[in-house]
Design a protein around this motif. Structure first.
Motif, PDB file in Angstrom:
ATOM      1  N   SER A  93       0.839  -1.197   0.000  1.00  0.00           N
ATOM      2  CA  SER A  93       0.000   0.000   0.000  1.00  0.00           C
ATOM      3  C   SER A  93       0.874   1.246   0.000  1.00  0.00           C
ATOM      4  CB  SER A  93      -0.900  -0.003   1.242  1.00  0.00           C
ATOM      5  OG  SER A  93      -1.634   1.204   1.334  1.00  0.00           O
ATOM      6  N   LEU A  94       0.531   2.181  -0.877  1.00  0.00           N
ATOM      7  CA  LEU A  94       1.232   3.461  -0.952  1.00  0.00           C
ATOM      8  C   LEU A  94       0.201   4.571  -0.843  1.00  0.00           C
ATOM      9  CD1 LEU A  94       3.670   5.291  -1.523  1.00  0.00           C
ATOM     10  CD2 LEU A  94       3.362   4.822  -3.969  1.00  0.00           C
ATOM     11  N   HIS A  95       0.264   5.367   0.232  1.00  0.00           N
ATOM     12  CA  HIS A  95      -0.644   6.499   0.373  1.00  0.00           C
ATOM     13  C   HIS A  95      -0.452   7.468  -0.788  1.00  0.00           C
ATOM     14  CE1 HIS A  95      -0.993   6.031   5.038  1.00  0.00           C
ATOM     15  NE2 HIS A  95      -1.760   5.191   4.378  1.00  0.00           N
ATOM     16  N   ASP A  96      -1.542   8.123  -1.177  1.00  0.00           N
ATOM     17  CA  ASP A  96      -1.446   9.040  -2.315  1.00  0.00           C
ATOM     18  C   ASP A  96      -0.655  10.305  -1.985  1.00  0.00           C
ATOM     19  OD1 ASP A  96      -3.306  10.266  -0.666  1.00  0.00           O
ATOM     20  OD2 ASP A  96      -4.762  10.669  -2.248  1.00  0.00           O
ATOM     21  N   ASP A  97      -0.295  10.511  -0.713  1.00  0.00           N
ATOM     22  CA  ASP A  97       0.521  11.671  -0.359  1.00  0.00           C
ATOM     23  C   ASP A  97       1.914  11.274   0.143  1.00  0.00           C
ATOM     24  OD1 ASP A  97      -0.561  10.530   1.901  1.00  0.00           O
ATOM     25  OD2 ASP A  97      -1.026  12.425   2.897  1.00  0.00           O
ATOM     26  N   ASP A  98       2.258   9.996   0.012  1.00  0.00           N
ATOM     27  CA  ASP A  98       3.574   9.521   0.430  1.00  0.00           C
ATOM     28  C   ASP A  98       4.410   9.140  -0.790  1.00  0.00           C
ATOM     29  OD1 ASP A  98       2.758   9.877   3.036  1.00  0.00           O
ATOM     30  OD2 ASP A  98       2.284   7.770   3.367  1.00  0.00           O
TER      31      ASP A  98
END
Length: 331
Positions: A93-98
């Motif tokens: 999982s990759l946050h859209d702000d990371d």
């Protein structure tokens, strides 16, 4: 590269997004630039005000798969939708702000491949600001706060302590998980924003181990739109949501016989969440709803000044109570 991809298992990078086009572009770029190339990138948009399809198309990368919900389904459902779309042997999982370091996957996946009894691999992380600058003091504090500075590198066979007590595993942002072990439908809606902690719990009780790589390989962004940065009524609503999720999660952990050695800790966190929920409700002028949660915490905790103060405030006339709540806004 084609020969390399034949040997590499497919990794699914899932990026749920909502109304963060500039940050989203940076997140996708960090996935596209991974030195580990055999991956698919799944962007699941929660009906943003403006579709990010143009951003997706700007990369001209066939590995990117895009899904846009016709209506807002909530943060958790959007996240789970992305997980369910994953076709890879591993999912991250990759946050859209990371963002990720370019070697994030290439340094974590090989251990998962070499050890079939390991369910997840994770690393340490940097803290960055809204302009992507590294906050060095914040980074050090984050590493120490989650005890990754003293966590032994390598495989941990039973990891409930580091996963659920120390919370060393950043499941939502700096972790690669073996796909197919976790049933994504087994994550209930009640976990809300604590889905990453609940996912860690499911991994902890799976019977598999966890692998820690001590290098900082991800960039976690702290900015004005995160729940911890919100103010006023939005902050109260964020506290309410978080506390409700925590109450559900810690109750589930308390009732799991496999985790009995941590029962006292989970109960303390469960009661602490009752107090937090009560304070959030007081700030939203929902005194009658708040009082039972505060009573529950007061009766079952040792004398806790925070709980006692909130309970007293619930009996004070609202205008006067509001003055105290404003002063204690950071509680």
């Amino acid at each position: 590269m084609l020969q390399q991809n034949v040997k590499q298992p497919l990794v699914s990078v899932v990026i749920p997004t909502y109304n963060r086009p500039d940050y989203l572009k940076q997140a996708i770029a960090s996935a596209v630039k991974q030195t580990y190339q055999h991956l698919e990138i799944i962007v699941s948009d929660n009906c943003s005000d403006e579709s990010p399809q143009g951003i997706i198309e700007s990369f001209a990368d066939s590995r990117i798969r895009f899904w846009r919900h016709p209506e807002n389904v909530g943060m958790l459902s959007n996240q789970m939708n992305a997980f369910k779309m994953a076709q890879g042997k591993y999912v991250a999982s990759l946050h859209d702000d990371d963002m990720w370091h370019e070697d994030f996957l290439v340094k974590l996946v090989p251990t998962l491949e070499a050890h079939s009894n390991v369910i997840l691999a994770f690393s340490d992380q940097y803290i960055i600001d809204s302009d992507s600058n590294i906050n060095h003091l914040g980074t050090e504090a984050n590493t120490r706060g989650f005890k990754r500075d003293i966590l032994a590198p390598g495989i941990h066979t039973f990891f409930a302590q580091i996963g659920l007590i120390d919370k060393s595993i950043p499941t939502a942002a700096a972790c690669v998980i073996r796909n197919g072990v976790i049933d994504w439908d087994s994550i209930p809606q009640e976990v809300g924003g604590m889905w990453d902690l609940y996912l860690t719990y499911l991994c902890c009780i799976s019977g598999y181990g966890a692998y820690y790589y001590p290098e900082r390989l991800t960039y976690y962004r702290a900015h004005e739109l995160t729940d911890t940065m919100l103010s006023g009524s939005r902050n109260a609503n964020a506290k309410i949501r978080k506390a409700q999720s925590e109450i559900f999660c810690y109750k589930a952990f308390m009732e799991d016989g496999r985790l009995q050695e941590f029962h006292e800790y989970f109960q303390a966190k469960w009661l602490e969440s009752h107090t937090t929920l009560g304070i959030g409700l007081l700030r939203n002028h929902q005194t009658k709803i708040a009082r039972p949660y505060l009573f529950q915490a007061f009766k079952r905790q040792k004398l806790n000044p925070r709980t006692l103060a909130a309970l007293i405030l619930s009996f004070i006339p609202q205008p006067l109570a509001n003055q105290f709540l404003t002063v204690s806004r950071t509680t």
